[in-house]
Design an enzyme around this catalytic site. Structure first.
Site, mmCIF file in Angstrom:
data_model
loop_
_atom_site.group_PDB
_atom_site.id
_atom_site.type_symbol
_atom_site.label_atom_id
_atom_site.label_comp_id
_atom_site.label_asym_id
_atom_site.label_seq_id
_atom_site.Cartn_x
_atom_site.Cartn_y
_atom_site.Cartn_z
ATOM 1 N N ASP A 79 28.706 22.339 -19.425
ATOM 2 C CA ASP A 79 27.744 22.221 -18.336
ATOM 3 C C ASP A 79 28.426 22.146 -16.977
ATOM 4 O O ASP A 79 29.629 21.902 -16.853
ATOM 5 C CB ASP A 79 26.837 21.009 -18.542
ATOM 6 C CG ASP A 79 27.620 19.712 -18.750
ATOM 7 O OD1 ASP A 79 28.756 19.760 -19.259
ATOM 8 O OD2 ASP A 79 27.101 18.635 -18.396
ATOM 9 N N GLU A 139 27.740 17.172 -20.814
ATOM 10 C CA GLU A 139 28.684 16.062 -20.656
ATOM 11 C C GLU A 139 28.440 15.312 -19.360
ATOM 12 O O GLU A 139 28.672 14.109 -19.270
ATOM 13 C CB GLU A 139 30.134 16.581 -20.684
ATOM 14 C CG GLU A 139 31.198 15.503 -20.775
ATOM 15 C CD GLU A 139 31.549 14.860 -19.431
ATOM 16 O OE1 GLU A 139 31.885 13.656 -19.418
ATOM 17 O OE2 GLU A 139 31.493 15.561 -18.404
#
Length: 397
Positions: A79, A139
């Site tokens: 991400d 994350e």
């Protein structure tokens, strides 16, 4: 042929993958394009079983098995962050307000490189056992349940039977060819607190007729900031930071409440518990000042614990690479990493991979100008692959 020389054959491909992911960054739990491309690339490789959507809709798990033996995991996060990029590179983000400012584009490309090399090596049965390549979403942020990607994958059984897990993180304060490694607790647990102080409020011209939550908060803050310097041993690691204060909406009105939000970070479970207790103690001062309060502490990811034995494997793997690498032994600072959830459950380690762009200004993590020296990608793939193979073979280190 050495693993390093094999990885060198794919350097241009690694750079191409990394730049593609960089151009199309996606926020936590929204990595749909990244998910699709990772699956498409993995489908071009042999000997790989692909599982999609375990734990979260955009997770990808690629498994390579060559027979009976241990199970080792390699993990990368995918991400990006809500930052407007300002690098002005040809591969600058095409998604306004979203940027790979923490190197997860490189992490994803590196793990794809590891998958490619391992799929080739699997043809010759260079090892016995199973390697799971875990492409993890989310994350950087938590959802409405306070969870990031890692705990969801753990709950879904992705790490079941895994005996060791390796991960890396880009390190823009070290040059390519430098590695930061640390035994034991290496990154902080990350908790958040929010508190509201309740008072009566009143007329700005007659403060003696009211109770003032802003005044109460002004006395709370020194106590809060004093926790680290006066209640925690100097040898321990801890941080309390206030990030938001809200109170009032007019100059002549003393408000009836004041709110505060911040973060608590520490390395060990003992200090983590102590900081929470100390925070409650400080806020009890409000009662003696004529007010009430509500305090809530939300626990996020635990501190990252690097397994010393797995770190020895990483060091051993570095020594096998046919180029010089400088090892630096130090912790990684007070940042958080949700790989800490994994290190809480099984032997795991993360190392920081030097990637500094040699210029006259810093390109730090989580900044609009973050970028990497892409020659570091080859080293990242090589170290992960060598470490996984060494753990499977239980190499003498």
């Amino acid at each position: 042929m050495s693993v390093y020389r094999k990885v060198l054959e794919y350097e241009d491909q690694l750079i191409e993958w990394r730049r593609e992911f960089h151009r199309f960054p996606e926020l936590s739990f929204e990595e749909f394009h990244t998910f699709k491309r990772v699956v498409e690339i993995l489908q071009t490789m042999n000997h790989i079983q692909i599982e999609k959507g375990l734990g979260t809709p955009t997770s990808v798990i690629a498994t390579i098995t060559t027979g009976e033996g241990p199970v080792v995991a390699l993990r990368a996060d995918m991400d990006a962050l809500p930052i407007q990029e300002q690098t002005h590179t040809p591969y600058e983000s095409q998604n306004p307000g979203v940027m790979h400012a923490c190197g997860h584009d490189a992490h994803t490309a590196i793990l794809l490189g590891a998958a490619k090399v391992l799929s080739v090596l699997a043809q010759s049965k260079a090892w016995e056992g199973t390697i799971k390549l875990i492409f993890q979403p989310a994350e950087e942020a938590q959802d409405e349940h306070g969870l990031s990607g890692s705990p969801y994958l753990l709950q879904a059984g992705v790490y079941d039977q895994v005996e060791a897990a390796f991960a890396l993180h880009m390190c823009p304060w070290k040059k390519t060819g430098q590695l930061l490694i640390n035994d034991g607790f290496s990154m902080a647990s990350v908790d958040e607190f929010e508190a509201t102080i309740y008072a009566t409020g009143g007329h700005g011209g007659y403060p003696e007729k009211s109770t003032d939550p802003i005044w109460m908060l002004s006395l709370i803050l020194p106590g809060l900031y004093g926790i680290i310097s006066r209640r925690i041993a100097a040898a321990e690691k801890g941080v309390i930071s206030v990030g938001e204060i809200q109170a009032g909406n007019a100059t002549n009105i003393i408000p009836a409440k004041a709110s505060i939000r911040g973060t608590i970070r520490s390395y060990t479970p003992t200090i983590r518990d102590q900081l929470e207790r100390e925070l409650h103690q400080v806020f009890q001062m409000v009662h003696s000042l004529g007010g009430e309060y509500r305090l809530n502490v939300s626990r996020g990811e635990p501190a990252l614990y690097n397994d010393p034995y797995l770190n020895q494997i990483v060091r051993h793997s570095v020594r096998k690479i046919q180029t010089h690498i400088d090892l630096f032994e130090d912790n990684f600072g007070m940042g958080g990493e949700d790989f800490g959830y994994v290190s809480q459950k099984l032997p795991a380690t993360m190392f920081f991979l030097g990637c500094a762009v040699e210029e006259d200004y810093s390109r730090d993590l989580h900044t609009p100008v973050f970028d990497i020296d892409e020659s570091s990608l080859v080293l990242g793939v090589t170290i992960l692959v060598e470490s996984a193979l060494a753990r499977l073979k239980q190499a003498t280190i």
